[in-house]
Every structure is written in C-alpha cells, then in structure tokens.
Design a protein around this motif. Structure first.
Motif, mmCIF file in Angstrom:
data_model
loop_
_atom_site.group_PDB
_atom_site.id
_atom_site.type_symbol
_atom_site.label_atom_id
_atom_site.label_comp_id
_atom_site.label_asym_id
_atom_site.label_seq_id
_atom_site.Cartn_x
_atom_site.Cartn_y
_atom_site.Cartn_z
ATOM 1 N N ASN A 96 -22.518 9.062 10.146
ATOM 2 C CA ASN A 96 -21.173 9.339 9.637
ATOM 3 C C ASN A 96 -21.093 10.743 9.051
ATOM 4 O OD1 ASN A 96 -22.872 7.857 7.588
ATOM 5 N ND2 ASN A 96 -21.277 8.661 6.234
ATOM 6 N N MET A 97 -19.954 11.382 9.283
ATOM 7 C CA MET A 97 -19.717 12.728 8.772
ATOM 8 C C MET A 97 -19.643 12.715 7.250
ATOM 9 S SD MET A 97 -16.407 15.142 9.493
ATOM 10 C CE MET A 97 -15.384 14.192 8.332
ATOM 11 N N VAL A 98 -20.383 13.634 6.624
ATOM 12 C CA VAL A 98 -20.453 13.700 5.167
ATOM 13 C C VAL A 98 -19.323 14.557 4.621
ATOM 14 C CG1 VAL A 98 -21.826 14.518 3.209
ATOM 15 C CG2 VAL A 98 -22.928 13.339 5.127
ATOM 16 N N THR A 99 -18.705 14.120 3.538
ATOM 17 C CA THR A 99 -17.735 14.919 2.809
ATOM 18 C C THR A 99 -18.185 14.995 1.351
ATOM 19 O OG1 THR A 99 -16.331 13.005 2.321
ATOM 20 C CG2 THR A 99 -15.833 14.253 4.338
ATOM 21 N N GLY A 100 -17.696 16.012 0.640
ATOM 22 C CA GLY A 100 -18.081 16.172 -0.755
ATOM 23 C C GLY A 100 -19.454 16.814 -0.872
ATOM 24 N N TRP A 101 -20.141 16.518 -1.962
ATOM 25 C CA TRP A 101 -21.436 17.133 -2.226
ATOM 26 C C TRP A 101 -22.545 16.523 -1.377
ATOM 27 C CZ3 TRP A 101 -21.803 21.523 -4.715
ATOM 28 C CH2 TRP A 101 -20.800 21.880 -5.631
ATOM 29 N N ASN A 144 -19.650 14.512 23.831
ATOM 30 C CA ASN A 144 -19.014 15.782 23.462
ATOM 31 C C ASN A 144 -17.703 15.552 22.726
ATOM 32 O OD1 ASN A 144 -20.921 17.613 24.389
ATOM 33 N ND2 ASN A 144 -20.054 17.660 26.451
ATOM 34 N N GLU A 145 -17.687 14.596 21.818
ATOM 35 C CA GLU A 145 -16.431 14.295 21.139
ATOM 36 C C GLU A 145 -16.678 13.571 19.821
ATOM 37 O OE1 GLU A 145 -14.130 10.871 22.854
ATOM 38 O OE2 GLU A 145 -15.617 11.093 24.479
ATOM 39 N N TRP A 146 -15.632 13.619 18.984
ATOM 40 C CA TRP A 146 -15.622 12.900 17.714
ATOM 41 C C TRP A 146 -15.062 11.508 17.916
ATOM 42 C CZ3 TRP A 146 -17.741 14.634 13.253
ATOM 43 C CH2 TRP A 146 -18.017 16.011 13.147
ATOM 44 N N LEU A 147 -15.538 10.579 17.122
ATOM 45 C CA LEU A 147 -15.039 9.201 17.146
ATOM 46 C C LEU A 147 -14.784 8.753 15.712
ATOM 47 C CD1 LEU A 147 -14.586 6.372 18.572
ATOM 48 C CD2 LEU A 147 -16.985 5.927 17.965
ATOM 49 N N SER A 148 -13.610 8.206 15.454
ATOM 50 C CA SER A 148 -13.298 7.617 14.155
ATOM 51 C C SER A 148 -13.486 6.110 14.257
ATOM 52 C CB SER A 148 -11.851 7.936 13.757
ATOM 53 O OG SER A 148 -11.528 7.327 12.523
ATOM 54 N N ASP A 149 -14.355 5.575 13.404
ATOM 55 C CA ASP A 149 -14.646 4.149 13.455
ATOM 56 C C ASP A 149 -14.803 3.619 12.032
ATOM 57 O OD1 ASP A 149 -15.358 1.691 14.932
ATOM 58 O OD2 ASP A 149 -17.327 1.992 14.021
ATOM 59 N N ASN A 150 -13.970 2.644 11.682
ATOM 60 C CA ASN A 150 -14.025 2.004 10.358
ATOM 61 C C ASN A 150 -13.968 3.014 9.215
ATOM 62 O OD1 ASN A 150 -14.169 -0.682 11.301
ATOM 63 N ND2 ASN A 150 -16.382 -0.498 11.621
ATOM 64 N N SER A 152 -28.628 -3.706 29.036
ATOM 65 C CA SER A 152 -27.301 -4.295 29.126
ATOM 66 C C SER A 152 -26.516 -3.844 27.902
ATOM 67 C CB SER A 152 -27.391 -5.828 29.140
ATOM 68 O OG SER A 152 -26.106 -6.394 29.145
ATOM 69 N N VAL A 153 -25.336 -3.279 28.097
ATOM 70 C CA VAL A 153 -24.563 -2.723 26.989
ATOM 71 C C VAL A 153 -23.189 -3.373 26.927
ATOM 72 C CG1 VAL A 153 -25.757 -0.528 27.114
ATOM 73 C CG2 VAL A 153 -23.661 -0.854 28.416
ATOM 74 N N SER A 154 -22.493 -3.180 25.823
ATOM 75 C CA SER A 154 -21.177 -3.784 25.619
ATOM 76 C C SER A 154 -20.259 -2.788 24.964
ATOM 77 C CB SER A 154 -21.313 -5.041 24.743
ATOM 78 O OG SER A 154 -21.871 -4.686 23.485
ATOM 79 N N TYR A 155 -19.014 -3.170 24.779
ATOM 80 C CA TYR A 155 -18.054 -2.304 24.105
ATOM 81 C C TYR A 155 -18.528 -2.005 22.694
ATOM 82 C CZ TYR A 155 -14.720 -3.515 27.779
ATOM 83 O OH TYR A 155 -14.087 -3.693 28.969
ATOM 84 N N GLY A 156 -18.169 -0.838 22.191
ATOM 85 C CA GLY A 156 -18.506 -0.484 20.830
ATOM 86 C C GLY A 156 -19.888 0.136 20.740
ATOM 87 N N TRP A 157 -20.591 -0.144 19.647
ATOM 88 C CA TRP A 157 -21.878 0.475 19.376
ATOM 89 C C TRP A 157 -23.006 -0.193 20.158
ATOM 90 C CZ3 TRP A 157 -22.307 4.975 17.009
ATOM 91 C CH2 TRP A 157 -21.270 5.383 16.171
ATOM 92 N N ASN A 158 -23.890 0.640 20.710
ATOM 93 C CA ASN A 158 -25.071 0.173 21.418
ATOM 94 C C ASN A 158 -26.245 1.090 21.064
ATOM 95 O OD1 ASN A 158 -24.083 -1.911 23.702
ATOM 96 N ND2 ASN A 158 -22.542 -0.310 23.415
ATOM 97 N N GLN A 159 -27.439 0.567 21.171
ATOM 98 C CA GLN A 159 -28.628 1.355 20.850
ATOM 99 C C GLN A 159 -29.700 1.140 21.893
ATOM 100 O OE1 GLN A 159 -30.821 0.176 17.327
ATOM 101 N NE2 GLN A 159 -31.401 2.288 16.849
ATOM 102 N N ASN A 160 -30.400 2.226 22.240
ATOM 103 C CA ASN A 160 -31.570 2.114 23.106
ATOM 104 C C ASN A 160 -32.709 2.923 22.497
ATOM 105 O OD1 ASN A 160 -31.059 4.781 23.635
ATOM 106 N ND2 ASN A 160 -30.383 4.467 25.743
ATOM 107 N N ASP A 161 -33.723 3.202 23.296
ATOM 108 C CA ASP A 161 -34.884 3.917 22.784
ATOM 109 C C ASP A 161 -34.563 5.350 22.383
ATOM 110 O OD1 ASP A 161 -36.384 1.667 23.249
ATOM 111 O OD2 ASP A 161 -37.136 2.352 25.193
#
Length: 326
Positions: free
Chosen positions: A203-208, A166-172, A142-151
């Motif tokens: 999350n995408m890393v920036t900097g070093w 197949n896409e980028w998502l900006s979140d917080n 059973s899943v909901s809006y936003g983040w979900n996790q399975n095996d």
C-alpha cells in the motif's frame, strides 16, 4: 474502407491459463462458465478447451477483407498466428479460431494483435484499425479475480479478466502499483517524475515514513515531499532526496536550525553550549538585535556575545545573559 468493429478481450486459464471456476474440457463451449465474457457476432474472445491450449476466436461481418491474428512474446517473436481471407462480394460472418499450444512456453506476458486488410482498386490496403491486447500466461497455477500470489509476488486480476500492470489500483481505501511484469511493487517507486513509497504490504504510504536512517514525508496523494513543507503548524525542510533535514542547514544563503524532530527553530536556541537567535521566519540572526526591548549582539557566526566585545572599533559590555549593559 470499413472500420473494424471493436474487440472485446477476456482471458480464461485452466491450470496453465487463467481460470475462475476450473471448467472441464467438455465445458469449454459452455459460455455460462464464463459470465464475464461477451458473446455475439461482433466479438472476439478467449477460452480453453484442453490443458495447455489457448483459443482465440474472431467473428467479423465484412467482405473482401483479410484478417490476421498473431501472438508474440516479450521479445517480439511470433509464437502463433493465423490468417483468413474473405473474398465474397456480399457481407458475411467471418469465424475462425487461432489455437496456441502453450506447452513449453514460459510464464509471462504475451501480446495478441489483430488487424485486417481491405481490397480496393486492385490491391490490398492495411486497415488503420486494429486490436492489441496483453495477456499473461500463468503456467502451473490457478488464479482468480482479485488478489493472487505466486513464487514471484502478488498480482491482481480485474473483474473483466485483465491483469493490472504498469498502473495504480485502488483497493479497500489503499493504493497499490503494479510493474511491467504485473507484480505488486514495494519500496520506492518513481512514477511520472514523482517518488512514492510502497510499504512491504504494497500500500502507498502517506504522512511520515522512517526507513531506519532518515525521515520522509509523503503527501496525502502519496508523492514524496522535498523543500519547505508546513506540516502540523511547523516548518520542515526536506533535501532533494526527500530526507528530512535536522541541525544546521544553509538554504539560499541563510542559516536555519532544525530540531531533532525536524521542525524549524525560532527564537533562542542553545546549540553546543552557545546561544543563537533565530528570527520568527527562521533565519539565523547576526549583528545587533533588539529582542523584547533589550539589545544583543550576535557575531558573524550567529553566536550571542557576552562580556567585553570590540565591535566596529568600540568596546561594549554584555551580561552573561547576552544583554548589552549600557
């Protein structure tokens, strides 16, 4: 030829299919249970009325047309389909439902396609307008809006019921990428000719960034840096692999020296017990050099000379500091 009205797709799974509020079977036709859906006579929508059943209902206001809807798996095999023909000479509402028993089908992506044919000059013609949607059959969860996790990992459901894939998502304030299976990527990602690095948290890393072996620099927009880069007022050089260069490096036929921290050396540099002089622009000096009013001589390898040296057939004496003694 009449243009097919735009389709609006929304997913709802109960236990085996997408759900937000886990409605009961009897509540399937209660549209208030699915506030993200749009219901009118020009819409198409999904809902479930029993466990392991997905229903796709289409409404259209055309005459003399055929309507098709079919569901295919990732291999292109049709798992469910339906056709309806309207031959009335007047405009009427087409209302039909494709019911798919999902029992036995594996978790994964499926494609729903719809199109129509219109009757003209004694034959049927395929309309160039059609709808195609990707849905995710999520058996046993059973899943909901936003983040979900399975095996298998993390995935994200948008407010309109669609899955990210197949896409980028900006979140917080952070960027995440979802692969063709809809799962959040981690590690190195090659997208659009550019390498990105996604942390174990996604999350995408920036900097070093240090991978345990090499240092990399990721631009503010996330792309991996290569070649020359001016960072914090210092010059660095990154190989095609993105790895930061240290030590000696021949670039464009010129030798440069990079400290262990990666920053390019200028001025006097002691390496292995011998002295070199690096120009202000970084290149290694050779031959005669006038530095702060004093003459020095660097051999073809850039090493500062001391003592007596035979240069172009003449003997010259240099102090231990390398300064020429006239």
């Amino acid at each position: 030829m009449k243009k097919i009205l735009s389709l609006i797709l929304c997913l709802a799974m109960f236990l085996c299919i997408f759900t937000v509020a886990a409605p009961s079977a009897s509540a399937a036709n209660n549209y208030t249970d699915y506030p993200w859906m749009s219901f009118d006579n020009s819409s198409s929508y999904f809902y479930t009325n029993t466990v392991n059943t997905l229903e796709f209902t289409m409404y259209r206001e055309y005459n003399n047309e055929k309507y098709y809807v079919f569901i295919t798996d990732i291999y292109g095999d049709v798992v469910a389909s339906k056709e309806k023909t309207v031959t009335s000479s007047y405009s009427s509402i087409v209302d039909y439902t494709l019911t798919w028993d999902t029992t036995g089908y594996s978790t994964g992506y499926y494609t729903i396609q719809t199109y129509s044919e219109y009757y003209s000059y004694g034959s049927w013609h395929t309309s160039p307008n059609y709808g195609e949607y990707t849905i995710y059959l999520y058996q046993g969860y059973s899943v909901s809006y936003g983040w979900n996790q399975n095996d298998y990992g993390w995935f994200y459901v948008k407010s309109n019921g669609n899955y990210c894939y197949n896409e980028w998502l900006s979140d917080n304030g952070y960027w995440y990428y979802f692969d063709a299976s809809g799962y959040m990527k981690t590690g190195w990602l090659y997208d659009g000719g550019v390498y990105y690095y996604l942390s174990p948290s996604g999350n995408m890393v920036t900097g070093w960034y240090y991978d345990g072996y090499n240092w990399y620099y990721m631009h503010d927009w996330g792309g991996m840096a290569t070649g020359w880069q001016l960072i914090g007022g210092n010059w660095y050089f990154f190989a095609d692999s993105g790895a930061m260069v240290t030590g000696w490096k021949n670039i464009g036929g010129v030798w440069y020296y990079f400290y262990s921290g990666g920053n390019m050396a200028t001025g006097w540099v002691s390496v292995g017990g011998v002295w070199y002089y690096m120009h202000d622009w970084g290149g290694m000096a050779t031959g005669w050099q006038l530095i702060n009013g004093t003459w020095y001589y660097m051999n073809y390898g850039g090493v500062m000379q001391t003592g007596w040296q035979l240069i172009d057939g003449y003997s010259y004496r240099f102090a231990d500091s390398g300064a020429w003694i006239a």
